[in-house]
Design a protein around this motif. Structure first.
Motif, PDB file in Angstrom:
ATOM      1  N   HIS A   1       0.875  -1.179   0.000  1.00 23.47           N
ATOM      2  CA  HIS A   1       0.000   0.000   0.000  1.00 23.47           C
ATOM      3  C   HIS A   1       0.909   1.225   0.000  1.00 23.47           C
ATOM      4  O   HIS A   1       1.468   1.593   1.035  1.00 23.47           O
ATOM      5  N   SER A   2       1.053   1.860  -1.154  1.00 22.11           N
ATOM      6  CA  SER A   2       1.971   2.987  -1.242  1.00 22.11           C
ATOM      7  C   SER A   2       1.494   4.169  -0.413  1.00 22.11           C
ATOM      8  O   SER A   2       2.314   4.916   0.153  1.00 22.11           O
ATOM      9  N   ASP A   3       0.172   4.359  -0.306  1.00 21.22           N
ATOM     10  CA  ASP A   3      -0.337   5.500   0.447  1.00 21.22           C
ATOM     11  C   ASP A   3      -0.226   5.300   1.946  1.00 21.22           C
ATOM     12  O   ASP A   3      -0.259   6.269   2.714  1.00 21.22           O
ATOM     13  N   LEU A   4      -0.087   4.049   2.415  1.00 20.58           N
ATOM     14  CA  LEU A   4       0.042   3.785   3.842  1.00 20.58           C
ATOM     15  C   LEU A   4       1.505   3.609   4.265  1.00 20.58           C
ATOM     16  O   LEU A   4       1.793   3.500   5.458  1.00 20.58           O
ATOM     17  N   SER A   5       2.395   3.559   3.297  1.00 23.16           N
ATOM     18  CA  SER A   5       3.833   3.424   3.601  1.00 23.16           C
ATOM     19  C   SER A   5       4.432   4.791   3.884  1.00 23.16           C
ATOM     20  O   SER A   5       3.921   5.822   3.429  1.00 23.16           O
ATOM     21  N   SER A   6       5.548   4.821   4.614  1.00 24.05           N
ATOM     22  CA  SER A   6       6.162   6.087   5.013  1.00 24.05           C
ATOM     23  C   SER A   6       7.666   5.917   5.157  1.00 24.05           C
ATOM     24  O   SER A   6       8.183   4.802   5.174  1.00 24.05           O
ATOM     25  N   TRP A   7       8.368   7.069   5.252  1.00 25.54           N
ATOM     26  CA  TRP A   7       9.804   7.016   5.489  1.00 25.54           C
ATOM     27  C   TRP A   7      10.228   8.222   6.320  1.00 25.54           C
ATOM     28  O   TRP A   7       9.569   9.259   6.324  1.00 25.54           O
ATOM     29  N   THR A   8      11.354   8.054   7.031  1.00 23.61           N
ATOM     30  CA  THR A   8      11.920   9.115   7.846  1.00 23.61           C
ATOM     31  C   THR A   8      13.426   8.920   7.933  1.00 23.61           C
ATOM     32  O   THR A   8      13.946   7.846   7.607  1.00 23.61           O
ATOM     33  N   ILE A   9      14.148   9.951   8.337  1.00 18.91           N
ATOM     34  CA  ILE A   9      15.606   9.885   8.447  1.00 18.91           C
ATOM     35  C   ILE A   9      16.020  10.337   9.836  1.00 18.91           C
ATOM     36  O   ILE A   9      15.479  11.300  10.384  1.00 18.91           O
ATOM     37  N   SER A  10      17.000   9.612  10.395  1.00 17.42           N
ATOM     38  CA  SER A  10      17.494   9.937  11.724  1.00 17.42           C
ATOM     39  C   SER A  10      18.898   9.393  11.890  1.00 17.42           C
ATOM     40  O   SER A  10      19.145   8.206  11.619  1.00 17.42           O
ATOM     41  N   ASP A  11      19.843  10.259  12.319  1.00 17.42           N
ATOM     42  CA  ASP A  11      21.230   9.866  12.599  1.00 17.42           C
ATOM     43  C   ASP A  11      21.861   9.133  11.419  1.00 17.42           C
ATOM     44  O   ASP A  11      22.526   8.100  11.587  1.00 17.42           O
ATOM     45  N   GLY A  12      21.664   9.654  10.218  1.00 17.73           N
ATOM     46  CA  GLY A  12      22.290   9.077   9.042  1.00 17.73           C
ATOM     47  C   GLY A  12      21.657   7.801   8.538  1.00 17.73           C
ATOM     48  O   GLY A  12      22.222   7.127   7.679  1.00 17.73           O
ATOM     49  N   THR A  13      20.501   7.426   9.060  1.00 15.57           N
ATOM     50  CA  THR A  13      19.816   6.198   8.652  1.00 15.57           C
ATOM     51  C   THR A  13      18.433   6.530   8.094  1.00 15.57           C
ATOM     52  O   THR A  13      17.633   7.210   8.759  1.00 15.57           O
ATOM     53  N   LEU A  14      18.169   6.067   6.895  1.00 17.64           N
ATOM     54  CA  LEU A  14      16.854   6.215   6.280  1.00 17.64           C
ATOM     55  C   LEU A  14      16.010   5.004   6.638  1.00 17.64           C
ATOM     56  O   LEU A  14      16.406   3.862   6.379  1.00 17.64           O
ATOM     57  N   GLU A  15      14.858   5.236   7.253  1.00 19.30           N
ATOM     58  CA  GLU A  15      13.959   4.150   7.644  1.00 19.30           C
ATOM     59  C   GLU A  15      12.696   4.220   6.797  1.00 19.30           C
ATOM     60  O   GLU A  15      12.011   5.241   6.770  1.00 19.30           O
ATOM     61  N   ILE A  16      12.384   3.128   6.097  1.00 15.38           N
ATOM     62  CA  ILE A  16      11.212   3.034   5.239  1.00 15.38           C
ATOM     63  C   ILE A  16      10.313   1.937   5.781  1.00 15.38           C
ATOM     64  O   ILE A  16      10.756   0.791   5.961  1.00 15.38           O
ATOM     65  N   VAL A  17       9.048   2.266   6.050  1.00 16.50           N
ATOM     66  CA  VAL A  17       8.068   1.298   6.533  1.00 16.50           C
ATOM     67  C   VAL A  17       7.080   1.026   5.411  1.00 16.50           C
ATOM     68  O   VAL A  17       6.361   1.925   4.968  1.00 16.50           O
ATOM     69  N   LEU A  18       7.068  -0.220   4.941  1.00 10.80           N
ATOM     70  CA  LEU A  18       6.201  -0.634   3.838  1.00 10.80           C
ATOM     71  C   LEU A  18       5.031  -1.432   4.384  1.00 10.80           C
ATOM     72  O   LEU A  18       5.228  -2.386   5.154  1.00 10.80           O
ATOM     73  N   CYS A  19       3.828  -1.049   4.002  1.00  7.97           N
ATOM     74  CA  CYS A  19       2.621  -1.742   4.453  1.00  7.97           C
ATOM     75  C   CYS A  19       2.200  -2.756   3.393  1.00  7.97           C
ATOM     76  O   CYS A  19       1.983  -2.406   2.226  1.00  7.97           O
ATOM     77  N   LYS A  20       2.099  -4.006   3.764  1.00  8.86           N
ATOM     78  CA  LYS A  20       1.738  -5.061   2.822  1.00  8.86           C
ATOM     79  C   LYS A  20       0.321  -4.857   2.300  1.00  8.86           C
ATOM     80  O   LYS A  20      -0.596  -4.501   3.050  1.00  8.86           O
ATOM     81  N   ALA A  21       0.125  -5.106   1.001  1.00 10.03           N
ATOM     82  CA  ALA A  21      -1.213  -5.021   0.421  1.00 10.03           C
ATOM     83  C   ALA A  21      -2.076  -6.189   0.851  1.00 10.03           C
ATOM     84  O   ALA A  21      -3.296  -6.066   0.983  1.00 10.03           O
TER      85      ALA A  21
END
Length: 522
Positions: A274-294
């Motif tokens: 679900h692209s609209d429910l997925s998100s990303w953020t950056i902290s301390d040099g690390t990119l975190e991406i949370v993908l929500c399964k369809a």
């Protein structure tokens, strides 16, 4: 397409009844030594390289060079650039040093940009392709061919050719006959440099697969994934990049990540999200991406399709706990005091840490004319033990581990390797020597020796007949041969910088001394 190489040990040369080495006194070992003056002391330079491989190459460099055409002669370079010769004989025993040539260790006028940037320095080395020629690499980008004449009588060598080459250590020099009575010398250099420098240099012959893989690897970053039932978390190290520098596009079937306009990750999901429910953020040099399964509850085999690059996956702690519970009936926390000896659960000898190989070993053969890969063999997770120059005019043999033994293979022809000698249990012995620095075998294969970083040398002889019979008090087994082990404790505790073995002499070089250990009466 390269040919496949097969290594099959000769079963007749394997001793399955080997009963171990018997510790022998070093009283019959006679030591001779020469103290080196300030002009004769070893050339010992250090670079400020940040490469691990280069640092390792410096630390394990053998500063003592043997002459395969004159077994009793050894050579080394002093800190003044002198190439000194020592020899061992019945009359003079270990002779004093004799200067045969002067090397130039000064910086060359023309230095490559890679060498300037990395400040890479290498030690000088010498090889003997024939009984009357020597090849010297000064480590600073110069290669010299010297006419030595009869090295048992000549006192100085004449330079016949000099050329400029890449900085590195000269490891081998082979003499080959050409047309019209011409002679060619093929030299093998070892150096450390960035992969991109190899690709951009026209002097090097690289496999097209290497160029393709390196080009794609330059655009890919490593990432970690953690899969849960409903979502997947991806972590990517982006260094000092800020949120405004990132371009992250999450689609139902695809993920794209860019840094300052350069795409570093692109892949097609193995299952939709679900692209609209997925998100990303950056902290301390690390990119975190949370993908929500369809589709909830679907177990993904991988993050991306097989043709896309793969990252490292972390297991869900809840899933690990569930698997442990399912396998609990196969394990026990209670000690079995009376195990079944005829049906052991495992062989404990297979689980010792010293037996582990850090990586798979690959045997490659390069064509001398095209410098391209012609043959290869995947040896698996085995251990390379040492190389041995059995004769002066043949390619050096190599010893690898086979079970607990060390098997010596002599190359013959293009893709034929002959099992010539077995060093009983030496694979197991060598793996247990955590302080080992050098390993070398006698040209006649009568013994193999291991030198620690300092103080100790271990010598393992092949089984020898003796005028009697030994009987094992426990098993009752009778033997008329014995394999001796000798432990030599050096008089000095200086670091061992050079090590060479001849038929019955061990040569050891330290910063201030050179030693000759006579193992048998000569």
């Amino acid at each position: 397409m390269e040919k496949q190489i097969s290594l099959k040990p000769d079963l007749k040369l394997l001793n399955h009844d080997f009963d171990g080495y018997k510790l022998s006194s070093d009283a019959d070992v006679t030591v001779y030594s020469q103290t080196l003056d300030s002009a004769e002391r070893l050339e010992k330079r250090q670079s400020s390289s940040s490469y691990y491989l280069h640092t390792r190459l410096e630390a394990l460099h053998n500063h003592l060079f043997g002459d395969p055409f004159n077994a009793a002669f050894i050579y080394y370079f002093s800190n003044k650039g002198h190439l000194l010769k020592h020899n061992f004989s019945k009359d003079t025993r270990l002779s004093a040093g004799e200067v045969v040539w002067q090397a130039d260790f000064s910086e060359p006028d023309e230095v490559s940009e890679d060498d300037k940037a990395e400040n890479l320095h290498y030690f000088a080395s010498v090889c003997f392709p024939s009984s009357d020629l020597a090849v010297v690499g000064n480590g600073q980008g110069s290669l010299h061919i010297l006419e030595t004449g009869d090295r048992s009588t000549t006192q100085s060598w004449l330079e016949s050719f000099e050329c400029t080459t890449q900085r590195g250590i000269l490891t081998q020099a082979r003499l080959a006959d050409g047309e019209a009575h011409d002679r060619y010398i093929h030299c093998l250099m070892m150096s450390v440099m960035p992969l991109q420098s190899l690709i951009n240099n026209e002097l090097y012959v690289l496999d097209e697969k290497l160029k393709t893989s390196s080009a794609s690897a330059a655009q890919v970053v490593n990432w970690l994934t953690l899969r849960y039932n409903d979502d997947i978390t991806v972590w990517i190290n982006v260094g000092t990049a800020k949120k405004s520098d990132l371009q992250v596009k999450i689609m139902a079937q695809e993920l794209r990540v860019g840094i300052e306009g350069t795409q570093v990750l692109s892949g097609t999901f193995s299952n939709p999200v679900h692209s609209d429910l997925s998100s990303w953020t950056i902290s301390d040099g690390t990119l975190e991406i949370v993908l929500c399964k369809a589709s909830e509850g679907v177990n993904w085999k991988a993050l991306f399709q097989p043709q896309d690059p793969a990252g490292e996956e972390l297991l869900d702690p809840q899933l690990v706990e569930e698997v442990n519970k399912r396998l609990a009936h196969l394990t026990s926390d209670k000690f079995d005091a009376n195990p079944d000896p005829d049906n052991p659960a495992y062989n404990p000898g297979q689980f010792e840490a010293c037996d582990e190989a850090n990586e798979d070993l690959v045997l490659l053969r390069l064509d001398g004319s095209s410098h391209k890969l012609s043959s290869m063999c995947h040896l698996g997770a085995t251990q390379h033990l040492f190389n041995s120059q059995v004769e002066g005019n043949v390619v050096p043999a190599f010893c690898i581990r086979h079970d607990v033994d060390g098997v010596l293979w002599q190359p013959e022809g293009e893709d034929r390797f002959v099992h010539t000698t077995t060093y009983n249990a030496f694979g197991y012995v060598k793996a247990s020597k955590s302080m080992a620095k050098f390993t070398s075998a006698a040209p006649d294969n009568s013994y193999v020796a291991v030198a620690d970083v300092k103080s100790h040398i271990y010598v393992f002889f092949q089984p020898e007949a003796f005028g009697g019979e030994l009987r094992n008090r426990k098993s009752g087994k009778r033997m008329n041969t014995v394999a001796r082990q000798v432990v030599i404790s050096m008089k000095t505790h200086d670091e061992i910088l050079g090590f060479h073995t001849s038929h019955n002499i061990l040569f050891v070089l330290t910063e201030k001394n050179i030693f000759g250990y006579c193992l048998r009466s000569s």
